[in-house]
Motif scaffolding. Sequence first.
Motif, PDB file in Angstrom:
ATOM      1  N   ASP A   3      -6.863  -1.426  -5.714  1.00 21.07           N
ATOM      2  CA  ASP A   3      -5.547  -0.696  -5.643  1.00 21.07           C
ATOM      3  C   ASP A   3      -5.916   0.732  -5.036  1.00 21.07           C
ATOM      4  O   ASP A   3      -6.965   0.970  -4.829  1.00 21.07           O
ATOM      5  CB  ASP A   3      -4.998  -0.522  -6.870  1.00 21.07           C
ATOM      6  CG  ASP A   3      -3.639   0.028  -6.951  1.00 21.07           C
ATOM      7  OD1 ASP A   3      -2.857   0.211  -5.766  1.00 21.07           O
ATOM      8  OD2 ASP A   3      -2.949   0.041  -8.137  1.00 21.07           O
ATOM      9  N   LEU A   4      -4.728   1.443  -4.645  1.00 19.16           N
ATOM     10  CA  LEU A   4      -5.301   2.834  -3.972  1.00 19.16           C
ATOM     11  C   LEU A   4      -6.136   3.695  -4.561  1.00 19.16           C
ATOM     12  O   LEU A   4      -7.066   4.189  -4.130  1.00 19.16           O
ATOM     13  CB  LEU A   4      -3.652   3.417  -3.922  1.00 19.16           C
ATOM     14  CG  LEU A   4      -3.717   4.870  -3.272  1.00 19.16           C
ATOM     15  CD1 LEU A   4      -4.381   5.236  -1.797  1.00 19.16           C
ATOM     16  CD2 LEU A   4      -2.385   5.673  -3.363  1.00 19.16           C
ATOM     17  N   HIS A  29      -7.824   1.519   1.557  1.00 17.16           N
ATOM     18  CA  HIS A  29      -6.349   1.970   1.850  1.00 17.16           C
ATOM     19  C   HIS A  29      -6.228   2.869   3.052  1.00 17.16           C
ATOM     20  O   HIS A  29      -5.175   2.901   3.571  1.00 17.16           O
ATOM     21  CB  HIS A  29      -5.657   2.706   0.661  1.00 17.16           C
ATOM     22  CG  HIS A  29      -4.110   2.730   0.715  1.00 17.16           C
ATOM     23  ND1 HIS A  29      -3.511   3.767   1.236  1.00 17.16           N
ATOM     24  CD2 HIS A  29      -3.380   1.824  -0.129  1.00 17.16           C
ATOM     25  CE1 HIS A  29      -2.292   3.632   1.155  1.00 17.16           C
ATOM     26  NE2 HIS A  29      -2.149   2.365   0.443  1.00 17.16           N
ATOM     27  N   ARG A 129      -0.045   8.908 -10.809  1.00 20.22           N
ATOM     28  CA  ARG A 129       0.889   7.653 -10.638  1.00 20.22           C
ATOM     29  C   ARG A 129       1.403   7.281 -11.908  1.00 20.22           C
ATOM     30  O   ARG A 129       0.940   7.670 -13.132  1.00 20.22           O
ATOM     31  CB  ARG A 129      -0.488   6.875 -10.189  1.00 20.22           C
ATOM     32  CG  ARG A 129      -0.026   5.739  -9.167  1.00 20.22           C
ATOM     33  CD  ARG A 129      -1.018   5.026  -8.667  1.00 20.22           C
ATOM     34  NE  ARG A 129      -2.025   4.314  -9.681  1.00 20.22           N
ATOM     35  CZ  ARG A 129      -3.123   3.470  -9.371  1.00 20.22           C
ATOM     36  NH1 ARG A 129      -3.453   3.361  -8.052  1.00 20.22           N
ATOM     37  NH2 ARG A 129      -3.708   2.838 -10.312  1.00 20.22           N
ATOM     38  N   MET A 165       4.667  11.394  -4.412  1.00 23.62           N
ATOM     39  CA  MET A 165       4.022  10.160  -5.031  1.00 23.62           C
ATOM     40  C   MET A 165       4.753   8.981  -4.464  1.00 23.62           C
ATOM     41  O   MET A 165       4.366   7.935  -4.100  1.00 23.62           O
ATOM     42  CB  MET A 165       4.254  10.137  -6.451  1.00 23.62           C
ATOM     43  CG  MET A 165       3.409  11.142  -7.034  1.00 23.62           C
ATOM     44  SD  MET A 165       1.602  11.046  -6.765  1.00 23.62           S
ATOM     45  CE  MET A 165       1.433   9.245  -7.132  1.00 23.62           C
ATOM     46  N   SER A 169       2.669   5.881  -2.555  1.00 20.50           N
ATOM     47  CA  SER A 169       2.673   4.726  -3.242  1.00 20.50           C
ATOM     48  C   SER A 169       3.169   3.591  -2.214  1.00 20.50           C
ATOM     49  O   SER A 169       2.942   2.324  -2.499  1.00 20.50           O
ATOM     50  CB  SER A 169       3.624   4.623  -4.390  1.00 20.50           C
ATOM     51  OG  SER A 169       5.025   4.781  -3.792  1.00 20.50           O
ATOM     52  N   ASP A 170       3.767   3.876  -1.250  1.00 25.46           N
ATOM     53  CA  ASP A 170       4.223   2.780  -0.248  1.00 25.46           C
ATOM     54  C   ASP A 170       4.194   3.141   1.106  1.00 25.46           C
ATOM     55  O   ASP A 170       5.155   3.193   2.170  1.00 25.46           O
ATOM     56  CB  ASP A 170       5.516   2.275  -0.699  1.00 25.46           C
ATOM     57  CG  ASP A 170       5.610   0.881   0.106  1.00 25.46           C
ATOM     58  OD1 ASP A 170       4.789   0.421   0.620  1.00 25.46           O
ATOM     59  OD2 ASP A 170       7.023   0.251  -0.225  1.00 25.46           O
TER      60      ASP A 170
END
Length: 507
Positions: A3-4, A29, A129, A165, A169-170
Amino acid sequence: MIDLFTAAKPDHSGWRIDETVRAAAIAEHDLNALQDDASLRRITDFAAALCGTPTALVSIVLETCQTFLARTGLDAAETPRETSFCVHAMLADDIMVVPDATRDPRFADNPLVTGEMGLRFYAGAPLIRADGVALGALCVLDTAPREGLTDVQAQGLRVLAADVMMRLSDSRATAASRAAISDSEGRFRTLADTMPQMVWSTLPDGFHDYYNARWYEFTGVPAGSTDGEGWNDMFHPDDQERARIVWQHSLQTGDPYQIEYRLRRHDGQYRWTLGRALPIRDDMGAIVRWFGTCTDIHEQKEASEEREIIAQELSHRIKNIFAVISGLIAFSARGNPTFANVAADLRARVTALGRAHDFVRPHSAQSRPTAAPTSLHGLLGELFLPYQPQDGARILVDGDDVEIDDRSATPIALLFHELATNATKYGALANDHGTITVAIRAEHDRLLLNWHEHGGTPVIAPEKTGFGSQLIELSAVRQLGGAVTRDWNPAGLRVEIAIPKTSLSRS
């Protein structure tokens, strides 16, 4: 796929970050793809404008540094972790505010505070997060201390941190990014409508296409009626052309827009208003939009004008006191002829003090002297005027100019008045062709003033120290903390005066 960022692990100080796993996750990432992201840059531009600070950053804290995914008002792309304020802010429950870093033991010795940047004010909203991982902070910075953030500014910083954020996140999903940007713009408009200030925005060519609700409440005009160039008609007729010229200058150069003008309120009253605007630029540096605010400063403006009137009146009365003292001395001399010579010297010194006061006192536009009232060259020019013939200057002031104020003007005036008076009686000004040069040289921590007489009558050192010499010592040494060195050269007196720069001006 990693994950990030890895999950944080709690310790005694709260949430900490597993640097090794997080660094690997960041590499996978590829945060480089988010460097100088346009949507993040719009957020930092808006954060700086909202909070009235020159700098805003989206900072991600790494193992050895903090990297800035977006930055407004700062050239550096990263700074060492050990100097990071965001290391502290990202572990906070809410916005961390440092009103004056020099007074905060955590940061007083920080190179960002003590060094060239001169950081003083910091406010950072943590970037957390959903699963509790602390990434960094969205922060605003200023080189001047501040009391803190207003409630609206704090609310806005939280909203903008949430937008950051959302982007982090995307970042790989184009459609999701467009939706986030659209939602972010909606948030901006909602936030702008809750601000106490009037907010407006224009296209790159200056066409006004947005005003918040506060603008329409203040002006009372129908929505859309001030779009385009209609805003200028809302200003006082005497301010319209000036405001147009300043705005055109900003449009042509990209310089920040700032001006005070009178804006017509819905009841017809013109209120003094402070207008400010900053350009928002794309990745290529081209201006894509202007974002500005209007702030009602009418009460502050009136209070400032009243203080200026009082200061001028007080200064005028002080000037009259000098005139009264001179008159009393002249009156006393007429009643006591043996006092005449002493009275003449005393009146000349009082006149010199009056000239010094008149130079540095508050002035109106009509009474303001030609030279800046903080200029040493200007003060000496005023002081030497009675000694200068109409056909040419006999006292030449040359070299560096420095700033002075009312604290140093009086001893400087007395010092050079005595030198000029003595030159008139015994030195370069005692004949028709002698001259004097005053050379000024600014060094690191002191100012050197060299008085050099040429072509006058030969001078010899006095057998005893007179009152004039004592007055020079009093002015230069005791009042200004300096030193005086005399060279009784028969060809012309030389005097070197060294004054600490700290004695010249409070600033």
